[in-house]
Design an enzyme around this catalytic site. Structure first.
Site: not given
Length: 193
Positions: A29, A50, A62, A100
């Protein structure tokens, strides 16, 4: 916690153990997939995956293209993600990827508002679920992800980008240092049984 040195060592070993046509994927991440791929002599077969927490419930993955990832490796990973019943979002290797990069500073701002607006976690969560349409309030979300995990991701993004909003708020650092990790420790912004 994610540790770059451990992943570099692991990927060098995976390259030695796996068939030359195997795609090597990392669930990260906050770490650079390009840096992880550099530990191999065939970085074109390294891709990031991810998964979002909690992985059994969250549909998003992701799919992170490192600088030298091949189109074939990315396509293979997108196919695997689809066969898992997940939603794959391809993106390039940039700090925080997509979600994120947006979510970490937003959650950090939410935690800062707790102190500045002098509201309770319950009130902040109610404001964001009822006023902004969030499916879960920011305090419950940070508790679910893990305060320690959030602080680690914030520190990694701040180290790469040097943007003040990426730095974890002092309140979260203090909670992490006190062992208040959220749901997994039984206490965070809320108490859990």
């Amino acid at each position: 916690m994610e540790q770059l040195d451990a992943k570099l060592e692991l990927f060098a070993e995976l390259e030695r153990l796996c068939r030359p046509d195997a795609v090597l994927a990392t669930n990260t991440s906050a770490l650079s997939v390009t840096e992880i791929a550099a530990a191999t002599s065939s970085p074109e077969r390294v891709v990031g995956m991810h998964f979002f927490n909690p992985a059994p419930l969250m549909p998003l993955v992701e799919v992170v293209r490192a600088e030298l990832s091949s189109d074939g490796a990315v396509a293979t990973v997108l196919d695997v993600v689809e066969r898992l019943g997940k939603v794959g979002v391809p993106c390039h290797d940039t700090p925080g990827f997509v979600v994120n990069r947006v979510l970490i500073p937003l959650l950090n701002d939410c935690v800062r508002v707790l102190d500045e607006a002098r509201v309770t976690p319950e009130s902040l969560d109610a404001a964001m679920t009822n006023g902004a349409g969030w499916p879960m309030g920011p305090c419950r979300l940070v508790d679910l992800v893990g305060i320690d995990v959030h602080v680690h991701a914030s520190e990694a993004l701040f180290e790469k980008l040097r943007e003040p909003r990426m730095a974890p708020p002092p309140r979260l650092v203090a909670m992490r240092n006190a062992g208040l990790f959220g749901r997994k420790s039984g206490r965070g912004f809320y108490a859990y049984e």
